[in-house]
Scaffold this motif. Structure first.
Motif, PDB file in Angstrom:
ATOM      1  N   MET A  72     -12.879   6.933 -40.201  1.00  0.00           N
ATOM      2  CA  MET A  72     -13.320   8.330 -40.311  1.00  0.00           C
ATOM      3  C   MET A  72     -14.685   8.581 -39.689  1.00  0.00           C
ATOM      4  O   MET A  72     -15.183   9.708 -39.699  1.00  0.00           O
ATOM      5  CB  MET A  72     -13.357   8.752 -41.784  1.00  0.00           C
TER       6      MET A  72
ATOM      7  N   VAL B 129     -16.314  11.223 -49.282  1.00  0.00           N
ATOM      8  CA  VAL B 129     -16.677  12.405 -48.476  1.00  0.00           C
ATOM      9  C   VAL B 129     -17.697  13.268 -49.216  1.00  0.00           C
ATOM     10  O   VAL B 129     -17.758  13.270 -50.446  1.00  0.00           O
ATOM     11  CB  VAL B 129     -15.448  13.285 -48.088  1.00  0.00           C
TER      12      VAL B 129
ATOM     13  N   GLU C 253     -20.359  19.150 -49.575  1.00  0.00           N
ATOM     14  CA  GLU C 253     -21.421  20.166 -49.693  1.00  0.00           C
ATOM     15  C   GLU C 253     -21.256  21.314 -48.675  1.00  0.00           C
ATOM     16  O   GLU C 253     -21.291  21.099 -47.459  1.00  0.00           O
ATOM     17  CB  GLU C 253     -22.755  19.453 -49.452  1.00  0.00           C
ATOM     18  N   THR C 254     -21.103  22.523 -49.161  1.00  0.00           N
ATOM     19  CA  THR C 254     -20.961  23.686 -48.279  1.00  0.00           C
ATOM     20  C   THR C 254     -21.136  24.946 -49.101  1.00  0.00           C
ATOM     21  O   THR C 254     -21.105  24.892 -50.338  1.00  0.00           O
ATOM     22  CB  THR C 254     -19.588  23.676 -47.583  1.00  0.00           C
TER      23      THR C 254
ATOM     24  N   LEU D 106     -13.997  22.801 -38.318  1.00  0.00           N
ATOM     25  CA  LEU D 106     -13.717  21.381 -38.604  1.00  0.00           C
ATOM     26  C   LEU D 106     -15.034  20.643 -38.729  1.00  0.00           C
ATOM     27  O   LEU D 106     -15.782  20.601 -37.749  1.00  0.00           O
ATOM     28  CB  LEU D 106     -12.877  20.772 -37.484  1.00  0.00           C
TER      29      LEU D 106
ATOM     30  N   SER E 289     -14.213  21.547 -45.244  1.00  0.00           N
ATOM     31  CA  SER E 289     -14.503  21.212 -46.636  1.00  0.00           C
ATOM     32  C   SER E 289     -13.670  22.083 -47.579  1.00  0.00           C
ATOM     33  O   SER E 289     -12.469  22.208 -47.399  1.00  0.00           O
ATOM     34  CB  SER E 289     -15.998  21.321 -46.906  1.00  0.00           C
TER      35      SER E 289
ATOM     36  N   ASP F 184      -9.768  19.524 -42.432  1.00  0.00           N
ATOM     37  CA  ASP F 184     -10.647  18.574 -43.123  1.00  0.00           C
ATOM     38  C   ASP F 184      -9.831  17.314 -43.431  1.00  0.00           C
ATOM     39  O   ASP F 184      -8.606  17.367 -43.544  1.00  0.00           O
ATOM     40  CB  ASP F 184     -11.184  19.181 -44.425  1.00  0.00           C
ATOM     41  N   ILE F 185     -10.555  16.216 -43.572  1.00  0.00           N
ATOM     42  CA  ILE F 185      -9.869  14.943 -43.845  1.00  0.00           C
ATOM     43  C   ILE F 185      -9.465  14.832 -45.316  1.00  0.00           C
ATOM     44  O   ILE F 185      -8.601  14.035 -45.665  1.00  0.00           O
ATOM     45  CB  ILE F 185     -10.792  13.755 -43.461  1.00  0.00           C
TER      46      ILE F 185
ATOM     47  N   ASN G 258     -10.258  18.590 -50.980  1.00  0.00           N
ATOM     48  CA  ASN G 258     -11.062  19.741 -50.543  1.00  0.00           C
ATOM     49  C   ASN G 258     -10.154  20.894 -50.124  1.00  0.00           C
ATOM     50  O   ASN G 258     -10.409  22.060 -50.435  1.00  0.00           O
ATOM     51  CB  ASN G 258     -11.951  19.365 -49.346  1.00  0.00           C
TER      52      ASN G 258
ATOM     53  N   PHE H  97     -10.650  11.789 -35.862  1.00  0.00           N
ATOM     54  CA  PHE H  97     -10.466  10.620 -34.996  1.00  0.00           C
ATOM     55  C   PHE H  97      -9.018  10.157 -34.894  1.00  0.00           C
ATOM     56  O   PHE H  97      -8.742   9.169 -34.227  1.00  0.00           O
ATOM     57  CB  PHE H  97     -11.356   9.469 -35.484  1.00  0.00           C
TER      58      PHE H  97
ATOM     59  N   ARG I 184     -19.871  21.722 -38.055  1.00  0.00           N
ATOM     60  CA  ARG I 184     -21.233  21.655 -38.600  1.00  0.00           C
ATOM     61  C   ARG I 184     -21.300  20.671 -39.761  1.00  0.00           C
ATOM     62  O   ARG I 184     -20.411  20.608 -40.607  1.00  0.00           O
ATOM     63  CB  ARG I 184     -21.662  23.041 -39.074  1.00  0.00           C
ATOM     64  N   ASN I 185     -22.356  19.903 -39.726  1.00  0.00           N
ATOM     65  CA  ASN I 185     -22.633  18.963 -40.817  1.00  0.00           C
ATOM     66  C   ASN I 185     -21.544  17.906 -40.982  1.00  0.00           C
ATOM     67  O   ASN I 185     -21.141  17.575 -42.095  1.00  0.00           O
ATOM     68  CB  ASN I 185     -22.888  19.740 -42.117  1.00  0.00           C
TER      69      ASN I 185
HETATM   70  C1  LIG Z   1     -20.786  18.520 -45.561  1.00  0.00           C
HETATM   71  S1  LIG Z   1     -19.110  19.048 -45.335  1.00  0.00           S
HETATM   72  C2  LIG Z   1     -19.348  20.236 -44.074  1.00  0.00           C
HETATM   73  C3  LIG Z   1     -18.620  21.526 -44.350  1.00  0.00           C
HETATM   74  C4  LIG Z   1     -18.980  22.713 -43.449  1.00  0.00           C
HETATM   75  N1  LIG Z   1     -18.677  22.481 -42.081  1.00  0.00           N
HETATM   76  C5  LIG Z   1     -20.429  23.114 -43.611  1.00  0.00           C
HETATM   77  O1  LIG Z   1     -21.226  22.871 -42.714  1.00  0.00           O
HETATM   78  O2  LIG Z   1     -20.778  23.669 -44.647  1.00  0.00           O
HETATM   79  C6  LIG Z   1     -18.450  17.609 -44.533  1.00  0.00           C
HETATM   80  C7  LIG Z   1     -16.923  17.515 -44.570  1.00  0.00           C
HETATM   81  O3  LIG Z   1     -16.500  16.615 -43.540  1.00  0.00           O
HETATM   82  C8  LIG Z   1     -15.241  16.099 -43.912  1.00  0.00           C
HETATM   83  N2  LIG Z   1     -14.969  14.933 -43.035  1.00  0.00           N
HETATM   84  C9  LIG Z   1     -15.622  13.743 -43.024  1.00  0.00           C
HETATM   85  N3  LIG Z   1     -15.128  12.948 -42.073  1.00  0.00           N
HETATM   86  C10 LIG Z   1     -14.140  13.644 -41.440  1.00  0.00           C
HETATM   87  C11 LIG Z   1     -13.270  13.343 -40.353  1.00  0.00           C
HETATM   88  N4  LIG Z   1     -13.329  12.164 -39.730  1.00  0.00           N
HETATM   89  N5  LIG Z   1     -12.375  14.272 -39.968  1.00  0.00           N
HETATM   90  C12 LIG Z   1     -12.312  15.477 -40.610  1.00  0.00           C
HETATM   91  N6  LIG Z   1     -13.119  15.815 -41.651  1.00  0.00           N
HETATM   92  C13 LIG Z   1     -14.031  14.913 -42.050  1.00  0.00           C
HETATM   93  C14 LIG Z   1     -15.451  15.806 -45.381  1.00  0.00           C
HETATM   94  O4  LIG Z   1     -14.238  15.720 -46.080  1.00  0.00           O
HETATM   95  C15 LIG Z   1     -16.318  16.982 -45.837  1.00  0.00           C
HETATM   96  O5  LIG Z   1     -15.511  17.991 -46.410  1.00  0.00           O
END
Ligand SMILES: C[S@@+](CC[C@H](N)C(=O)[O-])C[C@H]1O[C@@H](n2cnc3c(N)ncnc32)[C@H](O)[C@@H]1O
Length: 417
Positions: free
Chosen positions: A14, A64, A67-68, A101, A104, A132-133, A137, A188, A205-206
């Motif tokens: 991931m 994971v 946070e959002t 993407l 969350s 989202d993975i 969520n 990925f 983002r993030n």
């Molecule tokens: C901090 S949140 C960001 C949410 C939103 N984009 C924001 O900025 O508020 C990070 C998210 O990334 C997801 N995530 C982590 N690795 C991932 C991957 N390889 N593919 C898809 N989603 C992934 C997690 O499940 C988590 O919900």
């Protein structure tokens, strides 16, 4: 060693980089799962993860960071409102395809859906995919119910327009929910990007902050393949380093962290707009409560107060604010970006040391403090924190030496004590 096998597996699958979340954030859930399965040690759990995809998914769910919140950072949404209208005016015959993407628990894609609704843009003009993975969520996202934590901006008029109060919080209007198509996928996974129709706009983002440089580069290549030639990419404010030397041009929307695919630093927006775009109401972040004391302040409050000059760099100031709000990975990434450019940024070493120590990595913290002290041998705050770390590590002799250095420094620099 076994924990390393597990962190490597998570990184391969991931993208997650253990250093960005702290090893404990992986060790704890791994140990919990190991015990739940009745396995004797982490080595046996690592074996299990390698042969059992469902268990790997369970661990991923546990590590994971979801946070959002709605309209997180106002500027990207203000920029999106303008750019979206410009692109629709330039290509009236087709819908703008937007991907969020990672999405969350849905706050980001639903913010986009509310924005489109408020601008009077129907689903025939704007489509929104959200990926989202984490299935957990997405389950929460589809439910469309949120508590106060999801509403962190000052202006909550969007909540009055699009939500109704329910017993356990607020429920998003069904028509807005219906505008977002959710899907569980790993960025990925080679099947994810293959044969996918390209997007006009991607919000990613993030996520990159949790990757190392190499993984960030892989992620950007995938995102690039998902974007139209003139597509737009929004990333998080601590993530712009990932686009250095890549074919993306920053748009002139302050603090939106929006980029256009391509290399020519030409216009910052689409072709001329026939009609003037409707302005989007800015969403001011809610004022933060007084930041909690950092470890450095706990170590030496007076020195900390006096030794905190105005931030020399805007990103470092952002990093401090993020760290005080508890966004440690983002703050650490910003510090690293500052240090990549300015090897003498003592305050960036110091802040990164505080973050690493908070994340349970005292050895890294110590190394960073020693770098800060190499550059500024009498830095009171760095000395105070180093002394504290040494005392916690039962290295009393060394701690005493550092405390004496600190006293000498305070005598020489009374303004810092
Ligand atoms: C901090 S949140 C960001 C949410 C939103 N984009 C924001 O900025 O508020 C990070 C998210 O990334 C997801 N995530 C982590 N690795 C991932 C991957 N390889 N593919 C898809 N989603 C992934 C997690 O499940 C988590 O919900």
């Amino acid at each position: 060693m076994s924990l390393e096998r597990i962190t490597r597996l998570l990184q391969r699958t991931m993208g997650l980089n253990a250093a960005s979340v702290g090893r404990l954030a992986i060790a704890r859930p791994a140990e919990t799962r190991m015990q739940a399965l009745g396995l004797p040690n982490l080595s046996a759990y690592a074996d299990r993860l390698e042969s059992d995809g469902a268990e790997l998914e369970r661990l991923i769910e546990a590590v994971v960071i979801p946070e959002t919140w709605f309209f997180r950072d106002s500027a990207p949404f203000e920029a999106l409102a303008r750019l979206l209208q410009e692109r629709i005016a330039a290509h009236p015959g087709r819908a703008q395809r937007i991907l969020s993407l990672p999405c969350s628990t849905g706050e980001e894609p639903y913010s986009i859906a509310m924005l489109a609704t408020d601008l009077g843009l129907p689903a025939s003009k704007v489509t929104i995919d959200a990926v989202d993975i984490s299935e957990q969520n997405l389950c929460n996202a589809r439910r469309g119910r949120y508590r106060d934590n999801a509403f962190r901006v000052d202006d909550l008029s969007f909540r009055d327009r699009h939500f109704r109060a329910v017993e356990d919080g607020y429920e998003l209007d069904a028509a807005v929910r219906a505008r977002v198509r959710f899907r569980c996928a790993n960025l990925f996974d080679p099947d994810f990007a293959r044969d996918r129709e390209r997007y006009d706009i991607i919000f990613c983002r993030n996520l990159l902050i949790y990757f190392d440089r190499e993984t960030q580069a892989r992620a950007i290549t995938i995102l690039e393949s998902l974007l139209l030639e003139d597509g737009l990419l929004f990333i998080g404010h601590a993530e712009s380093g990932a686009l250095a030397r890549r074919a993306f041009v920053p748009l002139k929307h302050p603090r939106s962290f929006a980029f256009r695919r391509g290399t020519a630093p030409t216009r910052d927006s689409s072709p001329p707009v026939p009609a003037r775009p409707r302005p989007w109401k800015p969403w001011k972040p809610r004022r933060q409560p007084t930041p909690p004391a950092t470890l450095a302040q706990a170590a030496h409050p007076q020195a900390t107060r006096a030794a905190a000059p105005p931030a020399p760099d805007e990103r470092l100031a952002d990093a401090r604010a993020l760290a005080d709000e508890g966004h440690l990975a983002e703050a650490a990434q910003l510090c690293e970006e500052v240090l990549a450019e300015r090897h003498d940024a003592v305050d960036a070493y110091l802040l990164l040391a505080v973050i690493r120590n908070t994340a349970g990595e005292p050895d890294d913290a110590e190394a960073l403090l020693r770098k800060a002290l190499y550059l500024d041998p009498g830095h009171c705050e760095a000395l105070a924190l180093l002394a504290l770390l040494l005392e916690r590590g039962q290295r009393h002799e060394e701690a005493l030496g550092v405390r004496r250095r600190l006293e000498r420094s305070q005598r020489r620099r009374p303004e810092a004590s």
